[in-house]
Design an enzyme around this catalytic site. Structure first.
Site, PDB file in Angstrom:
ATOM      1  N   ILE A  17       0.872  -1.049   0.006  1.00  0.00           N
ATOM      2  CA  ILE A  17       0.032  -0.032  -0.043  1.00  0.00           C
ATOM      3  C   ILE A  17       0.992   1.193  -0.147  1.00  0.00           C
ATOM      4  O   ILE A  17       0.404   2.282  -0.545  1.00  0.00           O
ATOM      5  CB  ILE A  17      -0.979  -0.008   1.222  1.00  0.00           C
ATOM      6  CG1 ILE A  17      -2.202   1.158   0.954  1.00  0.00           C
ATOM      7  CG2 ILE A  17      -0.289   0.417   2.730  1.00  0.00           C
ATOM      8  CD1 ILE A  17      -3.013   0.792  -0.302  1.00  0.00           C
ATOM      9  N   SER A  39      12.087   0.705   7.037  1.00  0.00           N
ATOM     10  CA  SER A  39      11.585  -0.535   6.480  1.00  0.00           C
ATOM     11  C   SER A  39      12.397  -1.572   6.941  1.00  0.00           C
ATOM     12  O   SER A  39      13.790  -1.326   6.590  1.00  0.00           O
ATOM     13  CB  SER A  39      10.991  -0.407   4.961  1.00  0.00           C
ATOM     14  OG  SER A  39       9.788  -1.232   4.934  1.00  0.00           O
ATOM     15  N   ARG A  40      12.423  -2.590   7.250  1.00  0.00           N
ATOM     16  CA  ARG A  40      13.316  -3.570   7.717  1.00  0.00           C
ATOM     17  C   ARG A  40      14.038  -4.240   6.368  1.00  0.00           C
ATOM     18  O   ARG A  40      15.278  -4.547   6.504  1.00  0.00           O
ATOM     19  CB  ARG A  40      12.666  -4.694   8.427  1.00  0.00           C
ATOM     20  CG  ARG A  40      11.962  -4.339   9.655  1.00  0.00           C
ATOM     21  CD  ARG A  40      11.187  -5.498  10.334  1.00  0.00           C
ATOM     22  NE  ARG A  40      10.263  -5.868   9.251  1.00  0.00           N
ATOM     23  CZ  ARG A  40       9.442  -6.778   9.496  1.00  0.00           C
ATOM     24  NH1 ARG A  40       9.267  -7.459  10.669  1.00  0.00           N
ATOM     25  NH2 ARG A  40       8.568  -7.175   8.349  1.00  0.00           N
ATOM     26  N   LYS A  93      -5.623   1.666   7.611  1.00  0.00           N
ATOM     27  CA  LYS A  93      -6.559   1.170   8.419  1.00  0.00           C
ATOM     28  C   LYS A  93      -6.064  -0.493   8.483  1.00  0.00           C
ATOM     29  O   LYS A  93      -5.205  -0.899   7.705  1.00  0.00           O
ATOM     30  CB  LYS A  93      -7.750   1.230   7.642  1.00  0.00           C
ATOM     31  CG  LYS A  93      -7.559   0.846   6.075  1.00  0.00           C
ATOM     32  CD  LYS A  93      -7.345  -0.364   5.586  1.00  0.00           C
ATOM     33  CE  LYS A  93      -7.981  -1.633   5.847  1.00  0.00           C
ATOM     34  NZ  LYS A  93      -7.808  -3.004   4.935  1.00  0.00           N
ATOM     35  N   ASP A 171      -9.958  -7.862   6.723  1.00  0.00           N
ATOM     36  CA  ASP A 171      -8.723  -6.965   6.058  1.00  0.00           C
ATOM     37  C   ASP A 171      -9.886  -6.068   5.062  1.00  0.00           C
ATOM     38  O   ASP A 171      -9.694  -4.869   5.236  1.00  0.00           O
ATOM     39  CB  ASP A 171      -7.613  -7.587   6.014  1.00  0.00           C
ATOM     40  CG  ASP A 171      -6.723  -6.426   5.315  1.00  0.00           C
ATOM     41  OD1 ASP A 171      -6.087  -5.365   6.184  1.00  0.00           O
ATOM     42  OD2 ASP A 171      -6.384  -6.267   4.122  1.00  0.00           O
TER      43      ASP A 171
HETATM   44  P1  NAP Z   1       2.477  -5.488   3.115  1.00  0.00           P
HETATM   45  O1  NAP Z   1       2.643  -5.476   1.582  1.00  0.00           O
HETATM   46  O2  NAP Z   1       2.780  -6.813   3.616  1.00  0.00           O
HETATM   47  O3  NAP Z   1       3.375  -4.117   3.563  1.00  0.00           O
HETATM   48  C1  NAP Z   1       3.711  -4.060   5.027  1.00  0.00           C
HETATM   49  C2  NAP Z   1       5.037  -3.719   5.184  1.00  0.00           C
HETATM   50  O4  NAP Z   1       5.355  -3.335   6.548  1.00  0.00           O
HETATM   51  C3  NAP Z   1       5.686  -4.872   4.790  1.00  0.00           C
HETATM   52  O5  NAP Z   1       6.358  -4.818   3.495  1.00  0.00           O
HETATM   53  C4  NAP Z   1       6.998  -4.638   5.798  1.00  0.00           C
HETATM   54  O6  NAP Z   1       8.217  -4.219   5.319  1.00  0.00           O
HETATM   55  C5  NAP Z   1       6.639  -3.826   6.847  1.00  0.00           C
HETATM   56  N1  NAP Z   1       6.419  -4.503   8.200  1.00  0.00           N
HETATM   57  C6  NAP Z   1       6.766  -4.108   9.640  1.00  0.00           C
HETATM   58  N2  NAP Z   1       6.681  -4.927  10.413  1.00  0.00           N
HETATM   59  C7  NAP Z   1       6.045  -6.197   9.885  1.00  0.00           C
HETATM   60  C8  NAP Z   1       5.798  -7.081  10.208  1.00  0.00           C
HETATM   61  N3  NAP Z   1       5.597  -7.594  11.665  1.00  0.00           N
HETATM   62  N4  NAP Z   1       5.095  -8.068   9.480  1.00  0.00           N
HETATM   63  C9  NAP Z   1       4.977  -8.091   8.174  1.00  0.00           C
HETATM   64  N5  NAP Z   1       5.579  -6.590   7.767  1.00  0.00           N
HETATM   65  C10 NAP Z   1       5.932  -5.692   8.378  1.00  0.00           C
HETATM   66  O7  NAP Z   1       1.127  -5.048   3.329  1.00  0.00           O
HETATM   67  P2  NAP Z   1       0.107  -3.849   2.836  1.00  0.00           P
HETATM   68  O8  NAP Z   1      -0.690  -4.466   1.829  1.00  0.00           O
HETATM   69  O9  NAP Z   1       0.959  -2.797   2.313  1.00  0.00           O
HETATM   70  O10 NAP Z   1      -0.650  -3.544   4.032  1.00  0.00           O
HETATM   71  C11 NAP Z   1      -0.253  -2.795   5.089  1.00  0.00           C
HETATM   72  C12 NAP Z   1      -1.387  -1.808   5.729  1.00  0.00           C
HETATM   73  O11 NAP Z   1      -2.034  -1.277   4.922  1.00  0.00           O
HETATM   74  C13 NAP Z   1      -2.495  -3.124   6.454  1.00  0.00           C
HETATM   75  O12 NAP Z   1      -2.947  -2.753   7.639  1.00  0.00           O
HETATM   76  C14 NAP Z   1      -3.515  -3.042   5.182  1.00  0.00           C
HETATM   77  O13 NAP Z   1      -4.936  -3.428   5.906  1.00  0.00           O
HETATM   78  C15 NAP Z   1      -3.497  -1.637   4.830  1.00  0.00           C
HETATM   79  N6  NAP Z   1      -3.908  -1.448   3.268  1.00  0.00           N
HETATM   80  C16 NAP Z   1      -3.592  -2.316   2.608  1.00  0.00           C
HETATM   81  C17 NAP Z   1      -3.914  -2.193   1.102  1.00  0.00           C
HETATM   82  C18 NAP Z   1      -3.589  -3.114  -0.261  1.00  0.00           C
HETATM   83  O14 NAP Z   1      -4.379  -2.988  -0.871  1.00  0.00           O
HETATM   84  N7  NAP Z   1      -2.824  -3.913  -0.092  1.00  0.00           N
HETATM   85  C19 NAP Z   1      -5.227  -1.233   0.915  1.00  0.00           C
HETATM   86  C20 NAP Z   1      -5.426  -0.403   1.836  1.00  0.00           C
HETATM   87  C21 NAP Z   1      -4.807  -0.493   3.422  1.00  0.00           C
HETATM   88  P3  NAP Z   1       9.536  -4.460   5.986  1.00  0.00           P
HETATM   89  O15 NAP Z   1       9.709  -6.135   5.945  1.00  0.00           O
HETATM   90  O16 NAP Z   1      10.432  -3.877   4.940  1.00  0.00           O
HETATM   91  O17 NAP Z   1       9.388  -3.995   7.368  1.00  0.00           O
END
Ligand code: NAP
Length: 311
Positions: A17, A39-40, A93, A171
């Site tokens: 996101i 970011s890690r 969110k 989610d």
């Molecule tokens: P994602 O692709 O998994 O990205 C989250 C990032 O957070 C990871 O790349 C990771 O980067 C970091 N992170 C830090 N601590 C973490 C942990 N304990 N476990 C996993 N990752 C960790 O997820 P996302 O889709 O971007 O979603 C993130 C948030 O945005 C969620 O709450 C989701 O509900 C919300 N969201 C997502 C979307 C969508 O379409 N995907 C839409 C709206 C809102 P590092 O490993 O580099 O730290």
């Protein structure tokens, strides 16, 4: 209150996101400047990158605000640390893994005099405000939420979604609840829920929810994470003025089958515009209503075992 612009933002959690929405929304808004990334594993070229918020705070890089884009399970600790350092915080969110965490953040933000924003991006979908307006003078007799998507397409590799606090199908489902709580005129309450939990996971892969509003109107919700083929992010409302249908996650508004409102999607620009306004006004926007409904479903829901989910 005068606020120096651009507002210097550190983004935490450079995942899907963040890349899809936060980076472009900030780049397009002159009120914001991305000045650092935490970011890690991931890095953003051309910017100072840090593995932890501790490292950023110790670095001397100046910033005013944080956009917190991690999974919800690690949101609270990072948000609290940023608020205590005097930074404004935008929470993706859901705003936390628990309701109590968000209340704690609200109090810390208030005590520190900084802005806290719980974002609900789907509320900024273009047809949501017109739907609220259209419904405001109608008599509503029933509402149905159908939120069905393919987790393998939209959340590849996101194991955190299946862990405690990851919400599973809630989610995306919480986006539907964020719209429903914005467009329906009265509060509503969960009366029953069935949660289908894969035998090898901690979070539901499907859910059936029944709500009633304060006037006794029934509202149902069906969430499914295994939908292949056409996806549905739809809300239908029966009224004395006809059938309202919000489709495509709040992007299109239909009345009795006729498309009456459609505009290009601009959810994240809307969130950043609101963040800028809140910071300028010295205020916060902390709304946990959609998360409360999810918590209620986890409190009241009947668990049913579902086949193991293997990505
Ligand atoms: P994602 O692709 O998994 O990205 C989250 C990032 O957070 C990871 O790349 C990771 O980067 C970091 N992170 C830090 N601590 C973490 C942990 N304990 N476990 C996993 N990752 C960790 O997820 P996302 O889709 O971007 O979603 C993130 C948030 O945005 C969620 O709450 C989701 O509900 C919300 N969201 C997502 C979307 C969508 O379409 N995907 C839409 C709206 C809102 P590092 O490993 O580099 O730290």
């Amino acid at each position: 209150m005068s606020v120096a612009t651009p507002i210097r933002v550190a983004l935490i959690g450079l995942g899907k996101i963040a890349r899809d929405q936060h980076l472009p929304a900030m780049a397009a808004d002159p009120r914001f400047e991305l000045v650092a990334v935490v970011s890690r594993h991931a890095e953003q070229a051309g910017l100072p990158n840090f593995h932890t918020l501790d490292e950023l705070l110790a670095s001397g890089v100046a910033f005013d605000a944080v956009a917190l884009c991690t999974p919800p399970q690690v949101r609270h600790g990072l948000a609290r640390q940023a608020l205590e350092a005097g930074k404004h915080v935008m929470l993706e969110k859901p705003p936390g893994a628990t309701l109590s965490e968000v209340e704690d953040l609200r109090q810390v933000a208030q005590a520190r005099g900084v802005t806290l924003q719980t974002t609900w991006h789907s509320r900024h979908a273009p047809a949501v405000a017109p739907a609220r307006e259209w419904l405001s003078d109608k008599t509503i007799t029933a509402a149905r939420i159908l939120w069905k998507e393919d987790v393998r397409v939209w959340h590849p590799g996101q194991d955190w979604i299946w862990e405690p606090g990851g919400l599973g199908v809630f989610d995306p489902g919480i986006n539907a609840l964020s719209i429903a709580t914005a467009v329906l005129p009265r509060p509503f309450f969960l009366t029953s829920a069935t949660l289908h939990v894969p035998e090898n996971r901690q979070s539901p892969i499907a859910a059936d929810l029944a709500f009633v509003d304060t006037a006794g109107v029934a509202i149902s919700a069906t969430f499914d994470f295994l939908q292949t083929g056409p996806q549905s992010w739809d809300i239908e409302v029966d009224t004395d003025g006809g059938l309202l249908r919000l489709s495509h996650g709040g992007s299109r508004l239909w009345i009795d089958g006729a498309l009456v409102h459609e505009q290009p999607e601009a959810e994240y620009p809307g969130l950043y515009a609101r963040f800028a306004e809140l910071i300028a006004a010295g205020g916060s926007d902390v709304d946990v209503t959609p998360l409360r409904h999810v918590a209620d479903a986890f409190l009241l829901g009947r668990r049913v075992a579902a086949p193991a989910f293997v990505e």
